[in-house]
Design a protein around this motif. Structure first.
Motif, PDB file in Angstrom:
ATOM      1  N   ASN A 131      10.714  32.766  47.378  1.00 39.54           N
ATOM      2  CA  ASN A 131      10.382  33.596  48.394  1.00 39.54           C
ATOM      3  C   ASN A 131      11.037  35.212  47.377  1.00 39.54           C
ATOM      4  N   VAL A 132      10.887  35.708  47.571  1.00 35.64           N
ATOM      5  CA  VAL A 132      11.363  37.183  47.057  1.00 35.64           C
ATOM      6  C   VAL A 132      12.184  38.094  48.076  1.00 35.64           C
ATOM      7  N   PHE A 133      13.598  39.150  47.798  1.00 40.74           N
ATOM      8  CA  PHE A 133      14.181  39.856  48.651  1.00 40.74           C
ATOM      9  C   PHE A 133      14.890  41.337  47.173  1.00 40.74           C
ATOM     10  N   ILE A 134      14.804  41.858  48.251  1.00 42.76           N
ATOM     11  CA  ILE A 134      15.011  43.120  47.677  1.00 42.76           C
ATOM     12  C   ILE A 134      16.316  44.119  48.495  1.00 42.76           C
ATOM     13  N   VAL A 135      17.070  44.752  47.470  1.00 43.37           N
ATOM     14  CA  VAL A 135      17.971  45.187  47.719  1.00 43.37           C
ATOM     15  C   VAL A 135      17.206  46.641  47.860  1.00 43.37           C
ATOM     16  N   ASP A 136      16.899  47.591  48.712  1.00 45.44           N
ATOM     17  CA  ASP A 136      16.364  48.749  48.177  1.00 45.44           C
ATOM     18  C   ASP A 136      17.082  49.796  48.303  1.00 45.44           C
ATOM     19  N   LYS A 137      16.881  50.999  47.608  1.00 38.92           N
ATOM     20  CA  LYS A 137      17.229  51.881  47.315  1.00 38.92           C
ATOM     21  C   LYS A 137      18.418  52.731  48.503  1.00 38.92           C
ATOM     22  N   ASP A 138      17.672  52.685  49.820  1.00 36.27           N
ATOM     23  CA  ASP A 138      18.787  52.924  50.232  1.00 36.27           C
ATOM     24  C   ASP A 138      19.804  51.620  51.447  1.00 36.27           C
ATOM     25  N   MET A 169       6.735  44.835  54.442  1.00 38.01           N
ATOM     26  CA  MET A 169       5.986  45.421  53.509  1.00 38.01           C
ATOM     27  C   MET A 169       6.612  45.666  52.171  1.00 38.01           C
ATOM     28  N   ILE A 170       6.128  45.303  51.049  1.00 35.08           N
ATOM     29  CA  ILE A 170       7.424  45.819  50.378  1.00 35.08           C
ATOM     30  C   ILE A 170       5.916  46.786  49.067  1.00 35.08           C
ATOM     31  N   THR A 171       5.872  48.018  48.468  1.00 35.92           N
ATOM     32  CA  THR A 171       5.791  47.784  46.854  1.00 35.92           C
ATOM     33  C   THR A 171       5.336  47.464  45.925  1.00 35.92           C
ATOM     34  N   ILE A 172       5.475  48.158  44.792  1.00 29.95           N
ATOM     35  CA  ILE A 172       5.330  47.423  43.665  1.00 29.95           C
ATOM     36  C   ILE A 172       6.329  48.768  43.593  1.00 29.95           C
ATOM     37  N   THR A 173       6.802  49.939  44.090  1.00 35.69           N
ATOM     38  CA  THR A 173       7.310  50.440  42.881  1.00 35.69           C
ATOM     39  C   THR A 173       8.692  50.812  43.947  1.00 35.69           C
ATOM     40  N   GLU A 174       8.105  50.294  45.152  1.00 34.85           N
ATOM     41  CA  GLU A 174      10.053  49.678  46.327  1.00 34.85           C
ATOM     42  C   GLU A 174      10.824  48.955  45.508  1.00 34.85           C
ATOM     43  N   LEU A 175       9.620  47.557  45.403  1.00 28.87           N
ATOM     44  CA  LEU A 175      10.663  46.699  44.461  1.00 28.87           C
ATOM     45  C   LEU A 175      10.871  47.266  42.942  1.00 28.87           C
ATOM     46  N   LEU A 176      10.610  47.599  41.968  1.00 28.47           N
ATOM     47  CA  LEU A 176      11.072  48.553  40.947  1.00 28.47           C
ATOM     48  C   LEU A 176      12.243  49.834  41.156  1.00 28.47           C
ATOM     49  N   ALA A 177      12.344  49.825  42.238  1.00 31.33           N
ATOM     50  CA  ALA A 177      13.463  51.335  42.587  1.00 31.33           C
ATOM     51  C   ALA A 177      14.505  49.937  43.364  1.00 31.33           C
ATOM     52  N   ALA A 178      14.243  49.299  43.843  1.00 30.53           N
ATOM     53  CA  ALA A 178      15.356  48.441  44.215  1.00 30.53           C
ATOM     54  C   ALA A 178      17.282  48.310  43.629  1.00 30.53           C
ATOM     55  N   GLY A 187      -5.673  43.502  46.164  1.00 29.80           N
ATOM     56  CA  GLY A 187      -6.378  44.005  46.686  1.00 29.80           C
ATOM     57  C   GLY A 187      -5.357  45.196  47.600  1.00 29.80           C
ATOM     58  N   THR A 188      -4.036  45.123  46.833  1.00 34.48           N
ATOM     59  CA  THR A 188      -3.082  45.888  47.606  1.00 34.48           C
ATOM     60  C   THR A 188      -2.020  45.951  46.195  1.00 34.48           C
ATOM     61  N   ASN A 189      -1.498  46.819  46.347  1.00 35.22           N
ATOM     62  CA  ASN A 189       0.106  46.720  46.053  1.00 35.22           C
ATOM     63  C   ASN A 189       1.537  46.406  46.522  1.00 35.22           C
ATOM     64  N   PHE A 190       1.041  45.762  47.729  1.00 37.93           N
ATOM     65  CA  PHE A 190       2.169  44.829  48.450  1.00 37.93           C
ATOM     66  C   PHE A 190       2.520  43.867  47.516  1.00 37.93           C
ATOM     67  N   LEU A 191       3.845  43.352  47.483  1.00 33.37           N
ATOM     68  CA  LEU A 191       4.587  41.863  47.325  1.00 33.37           C
ATOM     69  C   LEU A 191       4.896  40.531  47.902  1.00 33.37           C
ATOM     70  N   ALA A 192       4.520  39.515  47.620  1.00 35.07           N
ATOM     71  CA  ALA A 192       3.879  38.599  48.663  1.00 35.07           C
ATOM     72  C   ALA A 192       4.833  37.247  48.338  1.00 35.07           C
ATOM     73  N   GLU A 193       5.563  37.180  47.027  1.00 37.89           N
ATOM     74  CA  GLU A 193       5.978  35.867  47.146  1.00 37.89           C
ATOM     75  C   GLU A 193       6.135  34.809  45.114  1.00 37.89           C
ATOM     76  N   GLY A 194       7.197  34.515  45.657  1.00 37.97           N
ATOM     77  CA  GLY A 194       7.241  33.827  43.286  1.00 37.97           C
ATOM     78  C   GLY A 194       5.935  32.677  43.533  1.00 37.97           C
ATOM     79  N   SER A 195       6.163  32.452  42.353  1.00 41.43           N
ATOM     80  CA  SER A 195       5.308  31.885  41.947  1.00 41.43           C
ATOM     81  C   SER A 195       6.021  30.371  41.843  1.00 41.43           C
TER      82      SER A 195
END
Length: 296
Positions: A189-196, A239-248, A178-186
């Motif tokens: 756990n998942v980490f990003i270094v965001d666009k900033d 919370m991390i959105t799909i947009t943030e994940l793809l922009a990381a 029901g959201t576009n928020f990242l949870a984890e991998g199968s």
């Protein structure tokens, strides 16, 4: 495959190993497990793994108690009989044989299994080139009482991994229903270094809903958070959105066996410059160094 397995503290030849036909783990998937990295005969972060499975057992009303010394002794015996020092091990508990339940004792003793096999690392080329991940076709349900616990009800994770493998990928990333928020991998756990340039990972709980878990409290995840802090890199649990994940700029996944694994492609999308990122590789090196230090 191990020549011997430990069932309820008894070493048993693999071919002779048995669980009861009415074991709740078999009938209902009522169980928990921990995947353990063993090096030089020592369980890396064994106390943390044991604390996690014990806490989850309490939530699931499993009458489980095991001391760290007991686990270490069981592991030492299992490794010795199998001729292992470096291993991938698994501790599994189930609700036990329901046939043993009585009116006086409605909760049967848990079934406890410990297994170990020779450690097989992920290919070095994956750490050099990075992993490809897909977006899982299924959704994480934070309202499920099983969410955030490492249960033996695991077939959905394996189904998602199978979908990833069909696409020549190594992991499937789950988003909350029901959201576009990242949870984890199968299996991670998942980490990003965001666009900033900020290091971020999904929080354990949905904000303002502490009764809803979002992801597994990974042992490797916690180690990486600590290592980042020691490097004067402030990690953010948010919370991390799909947009943030793809922009990381960088993405990486973590678990006890892979350690810190760079992700350089999400399906057909390139992460950063398609190479493992600088911070990812620093954390990868720091994690490996800590593993060696604590298990020498």
């Amino acid at each position: 495959m191990s020549d011997y397995i430990s069932i309820n503290g008894q070493l048993t030849p693999y071919d002779d190993a048995r669980i009861a036909p009415f074991d709740a783990g078999l009938l209902h998937g009522a169980g928990l497990f921990e995947t353990l990295r063993v090096r030089n005969g020592k369980i890396f972060r064994g106390a943390e793994h044991l604390a996690r499975i014990t806490a989850s057992a309490a939530v699931m009303n499993l009458p489980f108690t095991l001391g760290l010394g007991q686990l270490q002794e069981m592991m030492a015996d299992l490794l010795e009989v199998n001729g292992l020092t470096d291993a991938r091990a698994r501790l599994t508990i189930t609700r036990g044989d329901l046939h043993e339940a009585t009116a006086e004792q409605p909760e049967p003793p848990v079934t406890l299994m410990l297994s170990a096999s020779a450690f097989a690392p992920y290919p070095a080329a994956l750490y050099e080139k990075g992993l490809t991940a897909i977006i899982a076709p299924y959704k994480q349900n934070p309202e499920s009482p099983l969410c955030g616990h490492k249960t033996t009800s695991y077939v959905d994770r394996l189904m998602a991994l199978r979908e990833a493998q069909k696409l020549k990928a190594g992991e499937a990333l789950w988003f909350a229903a029901g959201t576009n928020f990242l949870a984890e991998g199968s299996i991670s756990n998942v980490f990003i270094v965001d666009k900033d340039g900020v290091l971020a990972t999904p929080p354990l709980h949905v904000p303002e809903k502490t009764n809803q878990r979002l992801c597994l409290p990974g042992i490797t995840r916690q180690v990486v958070l600590g290592l980042a802090t020691e490097m004067n890199v402030l990690p953010h649990e948010r919370m991390i959105t799909i947009t943030e994940l793809l922009a990381a700029k960088e993405v990486f996944v973590t678990n006890a066996i892979m350690g810190v694994m760079p992700v350089t492609h999400i399906e057909k999308h390139n992460v950063g410059n398609e190479k493992p990122g600088e911070l990812t590789m620093k954390l990868h090196a720091a994690y490996n160094a800590l593993l060696e230090t604590e298990t020498d």
